[in-house]
Design an enzyme around this catalytic site. Structure first.
Site, PDB file in Angstrom:
ATOM      1  CG  ASP A 115      59.124  58.563  63.730  1.00 58.73           C
ATOM      2  OD1 ASP A 115      59.927  59.739  63.755  1.00 58.73           O
ATOM      3  OD2 ASP A 115      60.246  57.560  64.332  1.00 58.73           O
ATOM      4  CG  ASP A 173      64.183  59.268  64.637  1.00 58.65           C
ATOM      5  OD1 ASP A 173      63.066  58.976  64.963  1.00 58.65           O
ATOM      6  OD2 ASP A 173      64.855  60.062  64.848  1.00 58.65           O
ATOM      7  CG  ASP A 189      59.702  63.931  62.622  1.00 60.13           C
ATOM      8  OD1 ASP A 189      58.864  64.178  62.403  1.00 60.13           O
ATOM      9  OD2 ASP A 189      60.665  62.730  62.266  1.00 60.13           O
ATOM     10  CG  ASP A 242      58.280  74.895  75.694  1.00 61.22           C
ATOM     11  OD1 ASP A 242      58.085  75.694  76.536  1.00 61.22           O
ATOM     12  OD2 ASP A 242      57.623  74.057  76.438  1.00 61.22           O
ATOM     13  CG  ASP A 247      60.400  75.691  81.594  1.00 59.22           C
ATOM     14  OD1 ASP A 247      59.300  74.836  81.676  1.00 59.22           O
ATOM     15  OD2 ASP A 247      61.656  75.823  82.010  1.00 59.22           O
ATOM     16  CD  GLU A 291      56.424  74.994  84.539  1.00 57.11           C
ATOM     17  OE1 GLU A 291      56.013  73.867  84.418  1.00 57.11           O
ATOM     18  OE2 GLU A 291      57.330  75.754  83.831  1.00 57.11           O
ATOM     19  CG  HIS A 299      55.879  68.480  79.649  1.00 57.33           C
ATOM     20  ND1 HIS A 299      54.834  69.545  79.290  1.00 57.33           N
ATOM     21  CD2 HIS A 299      56.980  68.603  79.701  1.00 57.33           C
ATOM     22  CE1 HIS A 299      55.825  70.204  79.855  1.00 57.33           C
ATOM     23  NE2 HIS A 299      56.838  70.037  79.999  1.00 57.33           N
ATOM     24  CG  ASP A 300      56.138  69.286  83.747  1.00 57.68           C
ATOM     25  OD1 ASP A 300      57.150  68.411  82.918  1.00 57.68           O
ATOM     26  OD2 ASP A 300      56.211  70.189  83.216  1.00 57.68           O
TER      27      ASP A 300
HETATM   28  C1  NOJ Z   1      59.330  73.010  83.404  1.00 55.23           C
HETATM   29  C2  NOJ Z   1      59.231  71.970  81.925  1.00 55.23           C
HETATM   30  O1  NOJ Z   1      57.814  71.877  82.289  1.00 55.23           O
HETATM   31  C3  NOJ Z   1      59.437  71.275  82.755  1.00 55.23           C
HETATM   32  O2  NOJ Z   1      59.822  69.740  81.608  1.00 55.23           O
HETATM   33  C4  NOJ Z   1      61.658  71.043  82.810  1.00 55.23           C
HETATM   34  O3  NOJ Z   1      61.457  69.960  83.530  1.00 55.23           O
HETATM   35  C5  NOJ Z   1      61.696  71.520  83.711  1.00 55.23           C
HETATM   36  N1  NOJ Z   1      60.417  73.197  83.620  1.00 55.23           N
HETATM   37  C6  NOJ Z   1      63.101  72.553  83.452  1.00 55.23           C
HETATM   38  O4  NOJ Z   1      63.243  73.335  82.415  1.00 55.23           O
END
Ligand code: NOJ
Length: 538
Positions: free
Chosen positions: A25, A29, A33, A102, A204, A267, A328-329
């Site tokens: 950051d 905030d 960023d 992305d 994505d 992905e 991140h998922d």
């Molecule tokens: C895959 C992304 O990596 C994830 O973070 C997102 O929630 C879903 N696609 C929907 O876009």
């Protein structure tokens, strides 16, 4: 670092994923960023990273933290301005690195002007840009498809009295990729960023982009377990991975190939035999269909070894492999397999044949951070509270230093920091030669110095029990990697070959320099990289 010139940057290099909300950051905030990322580029260069992939930074209502885009060609004010973006691109290139964005083509935000127009009336010229369907006679949804984030995938629109399809949140309506206007609009978005000079896209949910034309019901999943997301109740046979997708991916590739040396990454969560079809006919598809098998498989030597071999065998001629251990998922690697194994995982990721993608913070051994109930942000977690599916724990701020808020920000960050950040951070680990960060850096350095390691051939070494072993070779230089995926000591038996060489890198540096001759022992959680004697090279 010297890299083999006969290979492209996305083949010989290392990709690093920045989750922009959590990297740095710069304006106090509590959310990361673009200027923050710029200020940390020297760190990435120091680490040896060659390409940075930044998760979405576009205008978005943030229902899914940026994966719900309301303007594909802008920058969310939370992250900065277009000038900041231009500066980021310039600064990345100045350091001889690449920038990957992305691209989220499967769905927009419900606040995107395209959707607002589409939902305004059944006669809207953009009606067919999304997937609208009448209710069945009894008023129910057009079919049984489920949303990945829980519940039905269909949302009723009172005003125009039709359902629209959303594979994710209802705030993320799916675009209709069968419509050529949609295709052209998204290709224009790609050109907008490619013209600016970005080096490629991570696309994505590529395997979701086209759905069955007849919208047939998905079959029940006989293996569904109650702890799984409700989405898993059905097999998405008709809502994902449709044959027509390959034509779309080929068109995206054409757009990408009109520019020099850009990359298209997909992905795709599919088993290996389906995944490799995304390389396309004669490799006209994605350059790198993301290979998530190291995330989805159990951490077990036998299954990993056989999957590496299956993948190597399934790749089409000319298809370049790649490996991922976190994003991140998914839960962080350190939390999934434990701290003791985290260096072994790093060694696997960075010595297998193919492009590795690192997830920010994994190089420090950052763990999933428990999030108090009242601070949970992720819609996947909030929508299915009994399933423990929140992705927040793996999205917490990067731990830079001992300072307040780990040097990430100057105020309470959007997600909490772990209580050990004063010990687990970049500044402390830089000074410690035994740290995870030092290990990653040395491993990356060696990998990038040795063509055998970044582009060399792969050969499995037959092992049993908890060992994974293989060799990498190029131009007469050969390395052997031996990894112990258990906590117990173990012996690599000299069954097929008499291995002679010297340990050049090890999870415990004390082992480096040791001579290897024939069978040898490994400690629990140990990984070693052996430079084999010249006579061992084929
Ligand atoms: C895959 C992304 O990596 C994830 O973070 C997102 O929630 C879903 N696609 C929907 O876009």
């Amino acid at each position: 670092m010297k890299q083999d010139q006969n290979y492209l940057w996305w083949q010989s290099g290392i990709i690093y994923q920045v989750y922009p909300r959590s990297f740095q950051d710069s304006d106090g905030d509590g959310v990361g960023d673009l200027c923050g990322i710029i200020s940390r580029l020297d760190y990435l260069k120091w680490l040896g990273i060659t390409a940075v992939w930044v998760s979405p930074i576009y205008p978005s209502p943030m229902a899914d933290f940026g994966y719900d885009i309301s303007d594909y060609c802008g920058i969310h004010p939370l992250f900065g301005t277009m000038d900041d973006f231009d500066k980021l691109l310039k600064e990345v290139h100045k350091r001889d690195m690449k920038l990957i964005l992305d691209l989220v083509p499967n769905h927009t935000s419900h606040k995107h002007a395209w959707f607002e127009e589409s939902r305004s009336s059944k006669d809207s010229p953009k009606r067919d840009w999304y997937i609208w369907q009448d209710a069945q006679e009894d008023g129910s949804e057009p079919n049984n498809w489920l949303s990945v984030f829980g519940g039905s995938a269909w949302e009723w629109d009172k005003q125009t009295e039709q359902y629209y399809y959303h594979a994710f949140l209802k705030e993320q309506p799916d675009l209709n990729w069968r419509n050529p206007e949609v295709q052209q609009a998204m290709f224009d978005v790609m050109r907008f960023w490619l013209d600016k000079g970005v080096d490629g896209f991570r696309v994505d949910v590529m395997w979701h982009m086209i759905k069955d034309e007849k919208l047939r019901d998905n079959p029940a999943n006989p293996d569904y377990k109650a702890h799984q997301a409700t989405y898993e109740q059905l097999i998405p046979a008709y809502s994902t991975d449709q044959p027509e997708i390959h034509n779309i991916v080929a068109k995206m590739r054409e757009v990408t190939d009109a520019y020099e040396e850009r990359v298209l990454i997909g992905e795709i969560y599919l088993p290996v035999h389906r995944l490799v079809t995304y390389y396309g006919q004669n490799n006209n598809g994605a350059h790198l269909p993301f290979n998530f098998t190291l995330i989805t498989l159990d951490w077990d030597a036998r299954s990993i070894s056989s999957h590496v071999d299956e993948y190597e065998g399934a790749l089409p001629e000319g298809g370049w492999p790649n490996w991922v251990i976190g994003n991140h998922d998914q839960p962080r690697i350190t939390s999934r397999i434990g701290r003791e194994q985290a260096k072994v995982a790093a060694m696997l990721l960075l010595t297998l044949r193919g492009t590795p993608t690192l997830y920010y913070g994994d190089e420090l051994g950052m763990r999933d951070v428990p999030i108090p109930a009242d601070r949970i942000q992720d819609p996947q977690g909030l929508n299915m509270p009994d399933k423990d599916l929140s992705r927040d724990p793996a999205r917490t701020p990067m731990q830079w230093s001992e300072k307040d808020y780990a040097g990430f920000t100057t105020t309470e960050p959007w997600l909490p920091l772990p209580n050990n950040y004063q010990r687990v951070n970049v500044e402390v680990q830089k000074e410690d030669q035994y740290s995870m960060l030092s290990f990653y850096r040395r491993l990356i350095k060696l990998r990038q110095q040795e063509p055998a390691l970044h582009v060399g051939d792969y050969q499995p070494v037959i092992t049993s029990g908890p060992l994974v072993a293989y060799t990498r070779e190029k131009d007469g230089k050969k390395f052997m990697v031996v990894l112990n995926l258990s906590h117990k000591p173990c012996t690599l038996k000299e069954e097929h070959q008499h291995y002679t060489g010297k340990v050049v890198l090890a999870t415990d540096p004390e082992r480096e320099g040791e001579a290897v001759k024939g069978s040898f022992n490994l400690y629990g959680d140990e990984g070693i990289l052996v430079e084999l004697a010249k006579s061992m090279a084929y």
